[in-house]
Design an enzyme around this catalytic site. Structure first.
Site, short mmCIF file in Angstrom:
data_model
loop_
_atom_site.label_atom_id
_atom_site.label_comp_id
_atom_site.label_asym_id
_atom_site.label_seq_id
_atom_site.Cartn_x
_atom_site.Cartn_y
_atom_site.Cartn_z
N ASP A 32 -4.24 -2.83 -1.72
CA ASP A 32 -3.74 -2.12 -0.66
C ASP A 32 -3.03 -0.59 -1.21
O ASP A 32 -2.77 -0.28 -2.30
CB ASP A 32 -2.98 -3.03 0.10
CG ASP A 32 -1.95 -2.19 1.41
OD1 ASP A 32 -2.81 -1.50 1.85
OD2 ASP A 32 -0.95 -2.49 1.21
N ASP A 34 -0.52 1.73 1.16
CA ASP A 34 0.83 1.72 1.85
C ASP A 34 1.89 0.59 1.33
O ASP A 34 1.54 -0.70 1.65
CB ASP A 34 0.93 1.70 3.22
CG ASP A 34 0.30 3.04 3.91
OD1 ASP A 34 0.44 4.12 3.23
OD2 ASP A 34 -0.72 2.99 5.01
N ASP A 43 2.13 6.64 6.77
CA ASP A 43 1.95 7.23 7.96
C ASP A 43 3.20 7.81 8.57
O ASP A 43 3.46 8.58 9.35
CB ASP A 43 1.12 6.41 9.16
CG ASP A 43 -0.07 6.12 8.72
OD1 ASP A 43 -0.90 7.17 8.45
OD2 ASP A 43 -0.80 5.03 9.28
N ASP A 123 -5.73 0.89 5.45
CA ASP A 123 -5.78 1.32 6.82
C ASP A 123 -4.94 2.75 6.87
O ASP A 123 -4.62 2.94 8.06
CB ASP A 123 -5.07 0.23 7.67
CG ASP A 123 -5.53 0.39 9.19
OD1 ASP A 123 -6.30 1.34 9.56
OD2 ASP A 123 -4.92 -0.26 9.97
N ASP A 203 0.40 -6.27 0.80
CA ASP A 203 1.74 -6.36 1.28
C ASP A 203 1.70 -6.89 2.65
O ASP A 203 2.57 -7.52 3.19
CB ASP A 203 2.63 -5.17 1.01
CG ASP A 203 2.23 -4.25 1.91
OD1 ASP A 203 3.10 -4.10 3.16
OD2 ASP A 203 1.35 -3.49 1.87
#
Length: 268
Positions: A32, A34, A43, A123, A203
């Site tokens: 992942d 972030d 973001d 994402d 996470d």
């Protein structure tokens, strides 16, 4: 509780007879982005490029659970209206701090690239991820990056789109990481690439969905105390044995590096 994707395992390839070829990597390592590779949510980080380093209340109030991608489209449109250009976004992304131990882990992986195939499923957005990884010097480690498409339009606005559509009831409308991982493994199987194990480092809640499809040969590395870790613990309490992968929580990614190092020693 039965999840919508439950029972959909990740495909594996069994060796067939063929001509000798360069040995493919033994392991697939999935990251992942972030709060896993970086120590923030990117973001949230880019708001530092907005006027006053904050969003107005009328923008923040438009957030709806499960529709984060659409919310970020509105955030980026607002920032474009305020005159935030590519250089300001790039500067923020390039200066987001890496999570603890990530440089150690990536240096270990760079020395063992023949053993690990590395992909990233996030994402966030492609522009931000590429800026961060290139600035950190680790972009070339990744065979493939899956993230929401982003680009600058004729006005100079950073625009964002959804990655895909899916039928998973547990994931945001724009991305199911289990679907991405399952399709990637199927694609690699068609190319006759076999992985002994899959390792998943994440996470968030959206990292739980793909990790719940891992097999008993695989390892999930949830960040200690984050949603993915809590969800694995909850599943084990409610359905002992349902989460098949070995779970190795981490506070520093150097712990992931040490686990992989010990694994390689045992193989020798």
């Amino acid at each position: 509780m039965k999840r919508c994707c439950e029972g959909v395992g990740l495909p594996r390839l069994f060796k067939g007879v063929g001509m000798a070829a360069p040995r493919p990597p033994s392991f697939l390592l999935v990251f992942d982005f972030d709060e896993t590779i970086i120590n923030e949510n990117s973001d949230d980080s880019i708001v530092r490029a907005a006027p006053g380093q904050a969003l107005p209340e009328h923008i923040r109030q438009t957030f709806r659970e499960g529709s984060y991608n659409e919310y970020m489209q509105r955030v980026l449109a607002y920032m474009g209206d305020q005159g935030v250009k590519v250089g300001a976004f790039k500067a923020v992304y390039e200066n987001i701090p890496l999570a603890p131990g990530v440089p150690d882990l990536f240096q270990f992986l760079s020395k063992n690239q023949e053993l690990f195939e590395i992909i990233l499923i996030s994402d966030a957005n492609m522009f931000g991820i590429e800026c961060t990884l290139k600035a950190a010097g680790f972009y070339s480690l990744f065979r493939k990056i899956f993230s929401n498409p982003s680009s600058f339009d004729k006005r100079g606005y950073l625009t964002l789109g959804p990655y895909h559509s899916h039928k998973c009831l547990e994931c945001p409308a724009n991305m199911c990481k289990r679907k991405i991982l399952t399709e990637y493994l199927a694609e690699r199987a068609q190319e006759e690439v076999e992985f002994e194990r899959v390792f998943y480092v994440g996470d968030g809640a959206n990292d739980f969905c793909p990790s719940a499809a891992l097999t008993s040969a695989d390892v999930a590395f949830p960040r200690q105390g984050y949603p993915m870790h809590r969800m694995t613990q909850e599943m084990e309490k409610k359905q002992p044995g349902a989460f098949q992968a070995t779970v190795v929580p981490w506070e520093s990614a150097a712990e992931v590096a040490r686990y992989l190092q010990e694994l390689l020693k045992k193989k020798c």
